[in-house]
Motif scaffolding. Structure first.
Motif, PDB file in Angstrom:
ATOM      1  N   LEU A 105       0.824  -1.213   0.000  1.00 31.84           N
ATOM      2  CA  LEU A 105       0.000   0.000   0.000  1.00 31.84           C
ATOM      3  C   LEU A 105       0.856   1.260   0.000  1.00 31.84           C
ATOM      4  O   LEU A 105       0.513   2.258  -0.644  1.00 31.84           O
ATOM      5  CB  LEU A 105      -0.927  -0.017   1.220  1.00 31.84           C
ATOM      6  CG  LEU A 105      -2.093   0.966   1.215  1.00 31.84           C
ATOM      7  CD1 LEU A 105      -2.936   0.835  -0.039  1.00 31.84           C
ATOM      8  CD2 LEU A 105      -2.960   0.761   2.462  1.00 31.84           C
ATOM      9  N   LEU A 106       1.979   1.197   0.687  1.00 27.02           N
ATOM     10  CA  LEU A 106       2.890   2.345   0.727  1.00 27.02           C
ATOM     11  C   LEU A 106       3.467   2.640  -0.655  1.00 27.02           C
ATOM     12  O   LEU A 106       3.580   3.798  -1.067  1.00 27.02           O
ATOM     13  CB  LEU A 106       4.027   2.064   1.718  1.00 27.02           C
ATOM     14  CG  LEU A 106       5.066   3.182   1.904  1.00 27.02           C
ATOM     15  CD1 LEU A 106       4.414   4.418   2.550  1.00 27.02           C
ATOM     16  CD2 LEU A 106       6.230   2.690   2.764  1.00 27.02           C
ATOM     17  N   VAL A 112      -7.984   0.731  -4.441  1.00 26.40           N
ATOM     18  CA  VAL A 112      -9.430   0.808  -4.627  1.00 26.40           C
ATOM     19  C   VAL A 112     -10.110  -0.133  -3.641  1.00 26.40           C
ATOM     20  O   VAL A 112      -9.752  -1.312  -3.542  1.00 26.40           O
ATOM     21  CB  VAL A 112      -9.843   0.427  -6.067  1.00 26.40           C
ATOM     22  CG1 VAL A 112     -11.364   0.492  -6.221  1.00 26.40           C
ATOM     23  CG2 VAL A 112      -9.163   1.334  -7.081  1.00 26.40           C
ATOM     24  N   ALA A 113     -11.094   0.387  -2.912  1.00 28.09           N
ATOM     25  CA  ALA A 113     -11.926  -0.422  -2.027  1.00 28.09           C
ATOM     26  C   ALA A 113     -13.340  -0.449  -2.592  1.00 28.09           C
ATOM     27  O   ALA A 113     -13.812   0.545  -3.150  1.00 28.09           O
ATOM     28  CB  ALA A 113     -11.929   0.160  -0.614  1.00 28.09           C
ATOM     29  N   PHE A 114     -14.018  -1.578  -2.444  1.00 25.80           N
ATOM     30  CA  PHE A 114     -15.371  -1.692  -2.993  1.00 25.80           C
ATOM     31  C   PHE A 114     -16.410  -0.921  -2.187  1.00 25.80           C
ATOM     32  O   PHE A 114     -17.464  -0.558  -2.709  1.00 25.80           O
ATOM     33  CB  PHE A 114     -15.796  -3.161  -3.071  1.00 25.80           C
ATOM     34  CG  PHE A 114     -15.043  -3.958  -4.108  1.00 25.80           C
ATOM     35  CD1 PHE A 114     -14.676  -3.396  -5.323  1.00 25.80           C
ATOM     36  CD2 PHE A 114     -14.698  -5.276  -3.867  1.00 25.80           C
ATOM     37  CE1 PHE A 114     -13.990  -4.126  -6.280  1.00 25.80           C
ATOM     38  CE2 PHE A 114     -14.023  -6.021  -4.813  1.00 25.80           C
ATOM     39  CZ  PHE A 114     -13.656  -5.453  -6.018  1.00 25.80           C
ATOM     40  N   GLU A 121     -11.690   0.682   7.251  1.00 24.00           N
ATOM     41  CA  GLU A 121     -10.966  -0.371   7.963  1.00 24.00           C
ATOM     42  C   GLU A 121      -9.532  -0.486   7.464  1.00 24.00           C
ATOM     43  O   GLU A 121      -8.600  -0.688   8.246  1.00 24.00           O
ATOM     44  CB  GLU A 121     -11.696  -1.705   7.806  1.00 24.00           C
ATOM     45  CG  GLU A 121     -13.033  -1.751   8.542  1.00 24.00           C
ATOM     46  CD  GLU A 121     -13.723  -3.091   8.413  1.00 24.00           C
ATOM     47  OE1 GLU A 121     -13.134  -4.009   7.806  1.00 24.00           O
ATOM     48  OE2 GLU A 121     -14.851  -3.220   8.922  1.00 24.00           O
ATOM     49  N   ALA A 122      -9.345  -0.330   6.159  1.00 22.16           N
ATOM     50  CA  ALA A 122      -8.001  -0.403   5.590  1.00 22.16           C
ATOM     51  C   ALA A 122      -7.130   0.742   6.115  1.00 22.16           C
ATOM     52  O   ALA A 122      -5.958   0.544   6.456  1.00 22.16           O
ATOM     53  CB  ALA A 122      -8.074  -0.357   4.070  1.00 22.16           C
ATOM     54  N   GLU A 123      -7.710   1.927   6.167  1.00 21.15           N
ATOM     55  CA  GLU A 123      -6.968   3.083   6.680  1.00 21.15           C
ATOM     56  C   GLU A 123      -6.560   2.880   8.135  1.00 21.15           C
ATOM     57  O   GLU A 123      -5.477   3.282   8.560  1.00 21.15           O
ATOM     58  CB  GLU A 123      -7.823   4.349   6.541  1.00 21.15           C
ATOM     59  CG  GLU A 123      -7.996   4.808   5.113  1.00 21.15           C
ATOM     60  CD  GLU A 123      -9.084   5.861   4.957  1.00 21.15           C
ATOM     61  OE1 GLU A 123      -9.243   6.350   3.830  1.00 21.15           O
ATOM     62  OE2 GLU A 123      -9.775   6.176   5.952  1.00 21.15           O
ATOM     63  N   ASP A 130      -5.782   8.546   3.778  1.00 17.22           N
ATOM     64  CA  ASP A 130      -7.062   8.365   3.091  1.00 17.22           C
ATOM     65  C   ASP A 130      -7.047   8.867   1.653  1.00 17.22           C
ATOM     66  O   ASP A 130      -7.860   8.463   0.837  1.00 17.22           O
ATOM     67  CB  ASP A 130      -8.202   9.027   3.874  1.00 17.22           C
ATOM     68  CG  ASP A 130      -7.995  10.529   4.056  1.00 17.22           C
ATOM     69  OD1 ASP A 130      -6.997  11.060   3.541  1.00 17.22           O
ATOM     70  OD2 ASP A 130      -8.842  11.156   4.716  1.00 17.22           O
ATOM     71  N   SER A 131      -6.104   9.734   1.334  1.00 16.30           N
ATOM     72  CA  SER A 131      -6.055  10.294  -0.022  1.00 16.30           C
ATOM     73  C   SER A 131      -5.654   9.246  -1.065  1.00 16.30           C
ATOM     74  O   SER A 131      -5.850   9.440  -2.257  1.00 16.30           O
ATOM     75  CB  SER A 131      -5.065  11.458  -0.079  1.00 16.30           C
ATOM     76  OG  SER A 131      -3.766  11.015   0.285  1.00 16.30           O
ATOM     77  N   LYS A 132      -5.102   8.119  -0.618  1.00 19.53           N
ATOM     78  CA  LYS A 132      -4.628   7.104  -1.547  1.00 19.53           C
ATOM     79  C   LYS A 132      -5.700   6.084  -1.901  1.00 19.53           C
ATOM     80  O   LYS A 132      -5.632   5.440  -2.947  1.00 19.53           O
ATOM     81  CB  LYS A 132      -3.410   6.389  -0.948  1.00 19.53           C
ATOM     82  CG  LYS A 132      -2.803   5.331  -1.856  1.00 19.53           C
ATOM     83  CD  LYS A 132      -1.523   4.753  -1.294  1.00 19.53           C
ATOM     84  CE  LYS A 132      -0.339   5.661  -1.551  1.00 19.53           C
ATOM     85  NZ  LYS A 132       0.958   5.013  -1.277  1.00 19.53           N
TER      86      LYS A 132
END
Length: 349
Positions: A105-106, A112-114, A121-123, A130-132
Motif C-alpha cells: 500500500l505504501l 481501490v476499495a469496494f 478499515e483499511a486506513e 485516506d487520499s490514496k
C-alpha cells in the motif's frame, strides 16, 4: 501504455469475472492490458523478470494486496492495487501478511476499495493516508442465456421429482472454498426439505478447493433436499438465478459478492449471511434479508415465502440499488481515470 494485471484467476469465480471486466475498461481507453494469474508466479522477482521483457510493461495493477500485490514489490514501475475481501477480513490477522500489505500500500500509487467501510478499515489497520484509497463499488451487468432449460438444469443437479414446476429452489452461488462455507445451511435445509419436499437448496460454482469439494459431494450424497450443480457459463448461471426462488450467500467473509448484486439486478430476492461485506450491500428488509445462524435463515426464508409484499419490496429496492450504485459506466470511468494516473506517473518517474 502496456499494463500488467495480476489476479487470482480460477475460472468462473468472482475474482475472474471482476478482473476481466476491469481489463476491458482499461483496454477500452486504448491501453494494452495483459491479465495474468498469480498462480503463475512464485516470487516478486518472477514478475519483475516478466515486466522487463521486450517491449517492457509500463505499469501494473493487482487485485488483492497480499495474494497479488506482494508480487509487485520488486517492480520499478508505477502500480495500483484493488482490495479483496480477504485482505481486510482475514489476511490482516496474520502479522507477517499485514506487514507485506502495508509495504504494498505504501508503494502503490492508488488503492481501490469496494465499499466505504472497507476503506475505513483499511486506513485503520494498515495506517494508510485516506487520499490514496478510492471507493468504487463493483459494476454489475447481467445477461441471461435465451436458450436455457430449467428442467434439464434441475435434473442434471440430481433433483428427482415429478413436480419440478412446484419446487422452491434456493440457489447458493459460490466457488467451493472454505471462506464461502457452502455447507453452512446443509443440515437445516435437509430437515426443512423433509418437512416440505418443495424446498430445495442447490449449490453451484467452480470446484476450487479439492478437499472441500470432496466434503460437499459426500454431504450432498447423503443429505436430502441439498444438491450440487455443475458450474455453468455466466449467462446460463444468470438464467438459473432468474428461475430460482431466492439466491443465498453463506460466506464467512466477502469483499463484495457479485452473485448478490447480480441477483438484485435480475430481480431475485437475496438471503445473505450477516457479515460486513454482505451487510454493506444488503439492507435487511429493504434490499434483501440477512441471517446470522441457520435457524435465522429458516425464519427469514419463511417470511419470504409467506409475505408477498416483503418479497416484492426487496426485489424492487434491490434492483433500484444496483442501478444507482453499481453501474458499469461509473466503474469504467473510475478505472480509466486511475490508470491515467499510472500513465502520467510513468513519464514523471
Amino acid at each position: 501504455m502496456k499494463l500488467l494485471f495480476l489476479a487470482c484467476l480460477s475460472p468462473k469465480t468472482g475474482n475472474y469475472t471482476t478482473a476481466e471486466r476491469i481489463r476491458s475498461h482499461i483496454e477500452s481507453a486504448g491501453h494494452s492490458c495483459e491479465l495474468r494469474d498469480v498462480a503463475d508466479f512464485h516470487s516478486p522477482s518472477d514478475v519483475a523478470h516478466l515486466a522487463s521483457q521486450n517491449p517492457p510493461f509500463e505499469a501494473a495493477l493487482a487485485i488483492h494486496l497480499f495474494k497479488a500485490g506482494r508480487l509487485l514489490l520488486d517492480l520499478r514501475l508505477p502500480f495500483g492495487v484493488i482490495f479483496g475481501g480477504t485482505d481486510i477480513n482475514e489476511d490482516v490477522k496474520d502479522e507477517q501478511k499485514r506487514v507485506v500489505m502495508e509495504q504494498v500500500l505504501l508503494k502503490a500509487r492508488f488503492a481501490v476499495a469496494f465499499t466505504e467501510k472497507l476503506k475505513e478499515e483499511a486506513e485503520f489497520v494498515l495506517a494508510s493516508p485516506d487520499s490514496k484509497i478510492y471507493v468504487q463499488p463493483q459494476g454489475i451487468q447481467t445477461e441471461a442465456a435465451e436458450q436455457f432449460c430449467w428442467t434439464e438444469f434441475l435434473r442434471s443437479s440430481g433433483v428427482r421429482t415429478e413436480c419440478l414446476d412446484e419446487l422452491r429452489v434456493f440457489l447458493l452461488v459460490c466457488g467451493l472454498r472454505r471462506v464461502k462455507d457452502p455447507l453452512y445451511l446443509a443440515d437445516v435445509f435437509s430437515e426443512w426439505h423433509s418437512e416440505n419436499l418443495h424446498n430445495v437448496l442447490i449449490i453451484i460454482g467452480p470446484k476450487v478447493d479439492p478437499a472441500l469439494t470432496a466434503e460437499v459431494e459426500a454431504v450432498v450424497k447423503r443429505a436430502t433436499g441439498v444438491f450440487l450443480a455443475q458450474e455453468r457459463s455466466q449467462r446460463e448461471l444468470h438464467a438459473a438465478m432468474k428461475r430460482c426462488f431466492a439466491v443465498v450467500n453463506s460466506s464467512v467473509s466477502e469483499g463484495m459478492s457479485a452473485a448478490i448484486l447480480e441477483a438484485m439486478d435480475l430481480r431475485v430476492p437475496v438471503l445473505a449471511r450477516n457479515i460486513p461485506g454482505n451487510a454493506a450491500v444488503v439492507k435487511h428488509g429493504v434490499t434483501g434479508l440477512l441471517f446470522s445462524s441457520p435457524q435465522e435463515f429458516m425464519h427469514q426464508s419463511q417470511r419470504l415465502l409467506s409475505d408477498q409484499e416483503l418479497r416484492e419490496r426487496v426485489v424492487r429496492n434491490g434492483k433500484l440499488y444496483v442501478e444507482e450504485h453499481h453501474t458499469v459506466k461509473q466503474e469504467r470511468e473510475t478505472y480509466q481515470r486511475l490508470v491515467d494516473k499510472l500513465h502520467k506517473a510513468q513519464f514523471s518517474a
